[in-house]
Design a protein around this motif. Sequence first.
Motif, PDB file in Angstrom:
ATOM      1  N   ILE A  32       0.823  -1.221   0.000  1.00 43.52           N
ATOM      2  CA  ILE A  32       0.000   0.000   0.000  1.00 43.52           C
ATOM      3  C   ILE A  32       0.856   1.269   0.000  1.00 43.52           C
ATOM      4  O   ILE A  32       0.343   2.367   0.218  1.00 43.52           O
ATOM      5  N   GLY A  33       2.147   1.109  -0.257  1.00 46.68           N
ATOM      6  CA  GLY A  33       3.020   2.263  -0.385  1.00 46.68           C
ATOM      7  C   GLY A  33       3.568   2.801   0.916  1.00 46.68           C
ATOM      8  O   GLY A  33       4.126   3.896   0.948  1.00 46.68           O
ATOM      9  N   GLU A  34       3.435   2.049   1.994  1.00 46.41           N
ATOM     10  CA  GLU A  34       3.967   2.486   3.282  1.00 46.41           C
ATOM     11  C   GLU A  34       5.326   1.860   3.586  1.00 46.41           C
ATOM     12  O   GLU A  34       5.837   1.996   4.682  1.00 46.41           O
ATOM     13  N   GLY A  35       5.890   1.191   2.613  1.00 49.51           N
ATOM     14  CA  GLY A  35       7.191   0.566   2.811  1.00 49.51           C
ATOM     15  C   GLY A  35       8.304   1.528   2.476  1.00 49.51           C
ATOM     16  O   GLY A  35       8.158   2.750   2.568  1.00 49.51           O
ATOM     17  N   ALA A  36       9.402   1.015   2.058  1.00 48.60           N
ATOM     18  CA  ALA A  36      10.581   1.812   1.704  1.00 48.60           C
ATOM     19  C   ALA A  36      10.317   2.635   0.438  1.00 48.60           C
ATOM     20  O   ALA A  36       9.441   2.306  -0.369  1.00 48.60           O
ATOM     21  N   ASN A  37      11.084   3.704   0.266  1.00 46.27           N
ATOM     22  CA  ASN A  37      10.954   4.530  -0.937  1.00 46.27           C
ATOM     23  C   ASN A  37      11.139   3.715  -2.207  1.00 46.27           C
ATOM     24  O   ASN A  37      10.470   3.955  -3.204  1.00 46.27           O
ATOM     25  N   HIS A  38      12.061   2.765  -2.172  1.00 45.17           N
ATOM     26  CA  HIS A  38      12.315   1.936  -3.360  1.00 45.17           C
ATOM     27  C   HIS A  38      11.042   1.212  -3.803  1.00 45.17           C
ATOM     28  O   HIS A  38      10.704   1.216  -4.977  1.00 45.17           O
ATOM     29  N   THR A  39      10.349   0.595  -2.871  1.00 40.42           N
ATOM     30  CA  THR A  39       9.151  -0.169  -3.241  1.00 40.42           C
ATOM     31  C   THR A  39       7.964   0.750  -3.505  1.00 40.42           C
ATOM     32  O   THR A  39       7.121   0.439  -4.351  1.00 40.42           O
ATOM     33  N   LYS A  40       7.884   1.850  -2.813  1.00 40.09           N
ATOM     34  CA  LYS A  40       6.774   2.803  -2.984  1.00 40.09           C
ATOM     35  C   LYS A  40       6.654   3.259  -4.431  1.00 40.09           C
ATOM     36  O   LYS A  40       5.550   3.455  -4.951  1.00 40.09           O
ATOM     37  N   LYS A  41       7.784   3.400  -5.088  1.00 41.43           N
ATOM     38  CA  LYS A  41       7.823   3.878  -6.472  1.00 41.43           C
ATOM     39  C   LYS A  41       7.721   2.749  -7.492  1.00 41.43           C
ATOM     40  O   LYS A  41       7.716   2.996  -8.689  1.00 41.43           O
ATOM     41  N   ARG A  42       7.657   1.494  -7.019  1.00 46.03           N
ATOM     42  CA  ARG A  42       7.720   0.345  -7.928  1.00 46.03           C
ATOM     43  C   ARG A  42       6.643  -0.696  -7.626  1.00 46.03           C
ATOM     44  O   ARG A  42       6.877  -1.890  -7.681  1.00 46.03           O
ATOM     45  N   LEU A  43       5.464  -0.238  -7.294  1.00 47.14           N
ATOM     46  CA  LEU A  43       4.355  -1.144  -6.964  1.00 47.14           C
ATOM     47  C   LEU A  43       3.746  -1.731  -8.224  1.00 47.14           C
ATOM     48  O   LEU A  43       3.784  -1.097  -9.272  1.00 47.14           O
ATOM     49  N   PRO A  44       3.152  -2.910  -8.136  1.00 46.02           N
ATOM     50  CA  PRO A  44       3.064  -3.766  -6.954  1.00 46.02           C
ATOM     51  C   PRO A  44       4.360  -4.554  -6.746  1.00 46.02           C
ATOM     52  O   PRO A  44       5.188  -4.663  -7.649  1.00 46.02           O
ATOM     53  N   VAL A  45       4.497  -5.105  -5.555  1.00 46.11           N
ATOM     54  CA  VAL A  45       5.636  -5.946  -5.226  1.00 46.11           C
ATOM     55  C   VAL A  45       5.153  -7.352  -4.927  1.00 46.11           C
ATOM     56  O   VAL A  45       3.989  -7.558  -4.600  1.00 46.11           O
ATOM     57  N   LYS A  46       6.069  -8.301  -5.057  1.00 48.63           N
ATOM     58  CA  LYS A  46       5.729  -9.703  -4.808  1.00 48.63           C
ATOM     59  C   LYS A  46       6.823 -10.322  -3.943  1.00 48.63           C
ATOM     60  O   LYS A  46       8.012 -10.183  -4.258  1.00 48.63           O
ATOM     61  N   LEU A  47       6.427 -10.991  -2.873  1.00 52.62           N
ATOM     62  CA  LEU A  47       7.380 -11.700  -2.032  1.00 52.62           C
ATOM     63  C   LEU A  47       7.874 -12.922  -2.802  1.00 52.62           C
ATOM     64  O   LEU A  47       7.081 -13.768  -3.209  1.00 52.62           O
ATOM     65  N   ILE A  48       9.195 -12.995  -3.009  1.00 48.68           N
ATOM     66  CA  ILE A  48       9.731 -14.127  -3.771  1.00 48.68           C
ATOM     67  C   ILE A  48      10.700 -14.980  -2.972  1.00 48.68           C
ATOM     68  O   ILE A  48      11.068 -16.070  -3.416  1.00 48.68           O
TER      69      ILE A  48
END
Length: 104
Positions: A32-48
């Motif tokens: 939901i964009g409350e993580g790190a700046n890196h992930t905030k700009k690169r949504l969605p993310v997937k746990l791998i």
Amino acid sequence: MKGWMYILLCADGSYYTGSTNNLERRIAQHQIGEGANHTKKRLPVKLIYYEEYPRIDLAFYREKQVQGWSRKKKEALINGWDEALKKAAECINETHSRFLKKEP
């Protein structure tokens, strides 16, 4: 308190490595964009990939170790390629190469 080191695959194909004491909550925060700046700009993310540790400090230590790795080495870890991981970890600088060569 347990801890986890985890790797996320971001929408742009990059990897994000982090650590937490609550894996589910932290992944939800990233989504939901409350993580790190890196992930905030690169949504969605997937746990791998993730590793569980008995203490959060051990997970944090592992996070810092993996963050310093090359993409190739991270992919070997993610895919469980033990031999490729060992090869990626080999020292390939000039000093090391000198010891690999046979003297005439």
